[in-house]
Design an enzyme around this catalytic site. Sequence first.
Site, PDB file in Angstrom:
ATOM      1  N   GLU A 179       9.893  -3.275  19.232  1.00  0.00           N
ATOM      2  CA  GLU A 179       9.431  -3.733  17.917  1.00  0.00           C
ATOM      3  C   GLU A 179       9.929  -2.711  16.899  1.00  0.00           C
ATOM      4  OE1 GLU A 179       5.254  -3.149  17.460  1.00  0.00           O
ATOM      5  OE2 GLU A 179       5.107  -4.348  15.629  1.00  0.00           O
ATOM      6  N   ARG A 186      15.282  -7.583  -3.263  1.00  0.00           N
ATOM      7  CA  ARG A 186      14.055  -7.211  -3.970  1.00  0.00           C
ATOM      8  C   ARG A 186      13.384  -6.055  -3.230  1.00  0.00           C
ATOM      9  NH1 ARG A 186      10.448 -12.112  -5.860  1.00  0.00           N
ATOM     10  NH2 ARG A 186       9.279 -10.238  -6.312  1.00  0.00           N
ATOM     11  N   ASN A 228      12.169  -7.415  14.694  1.00  0.00           N
ATOM     12  CA  ASN A 228      11.383  -7.098  13.508  1.00  0.00           C
ATOM     13  C   ASN A 228      10.741  -8.430  13.097  1.00  0.00           C
ATOM     14  OD1 ASN A 228      10.276  -6.641  11.011  1.00  0.00           O
ATOM     15  ND2 ASN A 228      11.965  -5.374  10.272  1.00  0.00           N
ATOM     16  N   ALA A 244       6.144 -10.294   8.617  1.00  0.00           N
ATOM     17  CA  ALA A 244       4.683 -10.416   8.512  1.00  0.00           C
ATOM     18  C   ALA A 244       4.068 -11.108   9.741  1.00  0.00           C
ATOM     19  CB  ALA A 244       4.311 -11.161   7.243  1.00  0.00           C
ATOM     20  N   ARG A 266      -1.760  -4.680   7.298  1.00  0.00           N
ATOM     21  CA  ARG A 266      -0.499  -4.421   8.029  1.00  0.00           C
ATOM     22  C   ARG A 266      -0.703  -3.427   9.176  1.00  0.00           C
ATOM     23  NH1 ARG A 266       3.778  -6.466   4.651  1.00  0.00           N
ATOM     24  NH2 ARG A 266       3.166  -6.397   2.460  1.00  0.00           N
ATOM     25  N   SER A 311       9.815  -0.326   7.093  1.00  0.00           N
ATOM     26  CA  SER A 311       8.772   0.504   6.482  1.00  0.00           C
ATOM     27  C   SER A 311       7.797   0.940   7.580  1.00  0.00           C
ATOM     28  CB  SER A 311       8.021  -0.305   5.413  1.00  0.00           C
ATOM     29  OG  SER A 311       7.272  -1.344   6.025  1.00  0.00           O
ATOM     30  N   HIS A 333       1.652  -9.275  12.239  1.00  0.00           N
ATOM     31  CA  HIS A 333       0.236  -8.984  12.061  1.00  0.00           C
ATOM     32  C   HIS A 333      -0.696 -10.089  12.544  1.00  0.00           C
ATOM     33  CE1 HIS A 333       2.108  -5.725   9.980  1.00  0.00           C
ATOM     34  NE2 HIS A 333       2.640  -6.545   9.079  1.00  0.00           N
ATOM     35  N   ASP A 345       2.785 -14.070  22.952  1.00  0.00           N
ATOM     36  CA  ASP A 345       2.823 -14.736  24.265  1.00  0.00           C
ATOM     37  C   ASP A 345       4.258 -14.957  24.742  1.00  0.00           C
ATOM     38  OD1 ASP A 345       0.087 -14.789  24.460  1.00  0.00           O
ATOM     39  OD2 ASP A 345      -0.137 -16.896  23.889  1.00  0.00           O
ATOM     40  N   ARG A 364       0.627   1.391   4.853  1.00  0.00           N
ATOM     41  CA  ARG A 364       0.548   0.416   3.754  1.00  0.00           C
ATOM     42  C   ARG A 364      -0.827  -0.264   3.751  1.00  0.00           C
ATOM     43  NH1 ARG A 364       5.966  -3.009   4.008  1.00  0.00           N
ATOM     44  NH2 ARG A 364       5.179  -3.703   1.967  1.00  0.00           N
ATOM     45  N   PRO A 385      10.286 -13.644   9.032  1.00  0.00           N
ATOM     46  CA  PRO A 385      10.281 -14.228   7.689  1.00  0.00           C
ATOM     47  C   PRO A 385      10.540 -13.222   6.575  1.00  0.00           C
ATOM     48  CG  PRO A 385       8.065 -14.188   8.628  1.00  0.00           C
ATOM     49  CD  PRO A 385       9.012 -13.845   9.732  1.00  0.00           C
ATOM     50  N   ASN A 386      11.272 -13.714   5.588  1.00  0.00           N
ATOM     51  CA  ASN A 386      11.599 -13.017   4.338  1.00  0.00           C
ATOM     52  C   ASN A 386      12.609 -11.891   4.503  1.00  0.00           C
ATOM     53  OD1 ASN A 386       9.813 -14.550   2.630  1.00  0.00           O
ATOM     54  ND2 ASN A 386       8.134 -13.514   3.667  1.00  0.00           N
ATOM     55  N   TYR A 429      12.158  -1.333   0.958  1.00  0.00           N
ATOM     56  CA  TYR A 429      13.083  -1.723   2.031  1.00  0.00           C
ATOM     57  C   TYR A 429      14.528  -1.262   1.821  1.00  0.00           C
ATOM     58  CZ  TYR A 429       9.111  -4.722   3.079  1.00  0.00           C
ATOM     59  OH  TYR A 429       7.852  -5.185   3.362  1.00  0.00           O
TER      60      TYR A 429
HETATM   61  O1  CA2 Z   1       8.744  -2.907   7.382  1.00  0.00           O
HETATM   62  C1  CA2 Z   1       9.097  -3.947   7.957  1.00  0.00           C
HETATM   63  O2  CA2 Z   1      10.155  -4.041   8.544  1.00  0.00           O
HETATM   64  C2  CA2 Z   1       8.195  -5.185   7.878  1.00  0.00           C
HETATM   65  O3  CA2 Z   1       8.338  -5.895   9.091  1.00  0.00           O
HETATM   66  C3  CA2 Z   1       8.677  -6.025   6.720  1.00  0.00           C
HETATM   67  C4  CA2 Z   1       7.781  -7.253   6.477  1.00  0.00           C
HETATM   68  C5  CA2 Z   1       6.339  -6.859   6.375  1.00  0.00           C
HETATM   69  O4  CA2 Z   1       5.532  -8.021   6.248  1.00  0.00           O
HETATM   70  C6  CA2 Z   1       5.878  -6.041   7.549  1.00  0.00           C
HETATM   71  O5  CA2 Z   1       4.545  -5.647   7.322  1.00  0.00           O
HETATM   72  C7  CA2 Z   1       6.734  -4.806   7.728  1.00  0.00           C
HETATM   73  C8  CA2 Z   1       8.110  -7.966   5.193  1.00  0.00           C
HETATM   74  C9  CA2 Z   1       9.530  -8.331   5.000  1.00  0.00           C
HETATM   75  C10 CA2 Z   1       9.712  -8.821   3.602  1.00  0.00           C
HETATM   76  O6  CA2 Z   1      10.990  -8.425   3.221  1.00  0.00           O
HETATM   77  C11 CA2 Z   1      11.370  -8.570   1.937  1.00  0.00           C
HETATM   78  C12 CA2 Z   1      12.545  -7.975   1.605  1.00  0.00           C
HETATM   79  C13 CA2 Z   1      12.997  -8.081   0.330  1.00  0.00           C
HETATM   80  C14 CA2 Z   1      12.298  -8.832  -0.609  1.00  0.00           C
HETATM   81  C15 CA2 Z   1      11.121  -9.435  -0.252  1.00  0.00           C
HETATM   82  C16 CA2 Z   1      10.660  -9.316   1.026  1.00  0.00           C
END
Ligand code: CA2
Length: 188
Positions: A141, A61, A117, A120, A154, A145, A123, A130, A150, A53-54, A66
């Site tokens: 994995e 952003r 990847n 979120a 996380r 970041s 976590h 599973d 963090r 997700p995201n 990132y």
């Molecule tokens: O560092 C990573 O690759 C994460 O998987 C990124 C996830 C975060 O929840 C993990 O803890 C670590 C979040 C991805 C959100 O990505 C965005 C990118 C641009 C704008 C908003 C969110």
Amino acid sequence: MVDAAPEVVASDTDDADIERPDRSCLHVANLPVRPRPDTIAEVSDLVLLLHGPNLNLLGEREPHIYGTDTLDDYVAFATAAADEHDLTIEAHQSNFEGELIQHVHGARGRCAAIIINPGAFTHYAWAIHDALAAFDGPVVEVHISNPNAREPWRHTSVIAPVATGSIVGFGKHGYDLAVRAVAAKLAG
Ligand code: CA2
């Protein structure tokens, strides 16, 4: 009236006297017998690359965390690394846990490895844990970041225990490292 001779339905003829076809090895007429591959890696160069997700918002952003590369850039980076190792990347992103699980299921018996990847979901998504546990092959994995540096929430990954290994904190280079790790694992 003469009684018909009774039909013999059983005989106590000594088994050793009966000539039987050799069934110790069944062949389909003249087809070469191909040994069954031990692992899917022997027949597939496919590596499933999953984003959770995201991550479709990458580049739009939070560039301080990132970077400015988009999801397509990350996939292209992984694909370039895969080309060097004669591997093929099949990439999907989803904001839905069930959809990611379906992709993991679809990889069973078809893909040689998975790079994920999970965003979120990393976590808390035990259902992805599973699903990955039921995949026979290397699972890497990867995180852009370093979640361990963090917020405390996380610091837990429910994916790490079922991953062959985790690569965190190296930005896009993590994808290159992940592909190399997969290639090394598949090579034995
Ligand atoms: O560092 C990573 O690759 C994460 O998987 C990124 C996830 C975060 O929840 C993990 O803890 C670590 C979040 C991805 C959100 O990505 C965005 C990118 C641009 C704008 C908003 C969110």
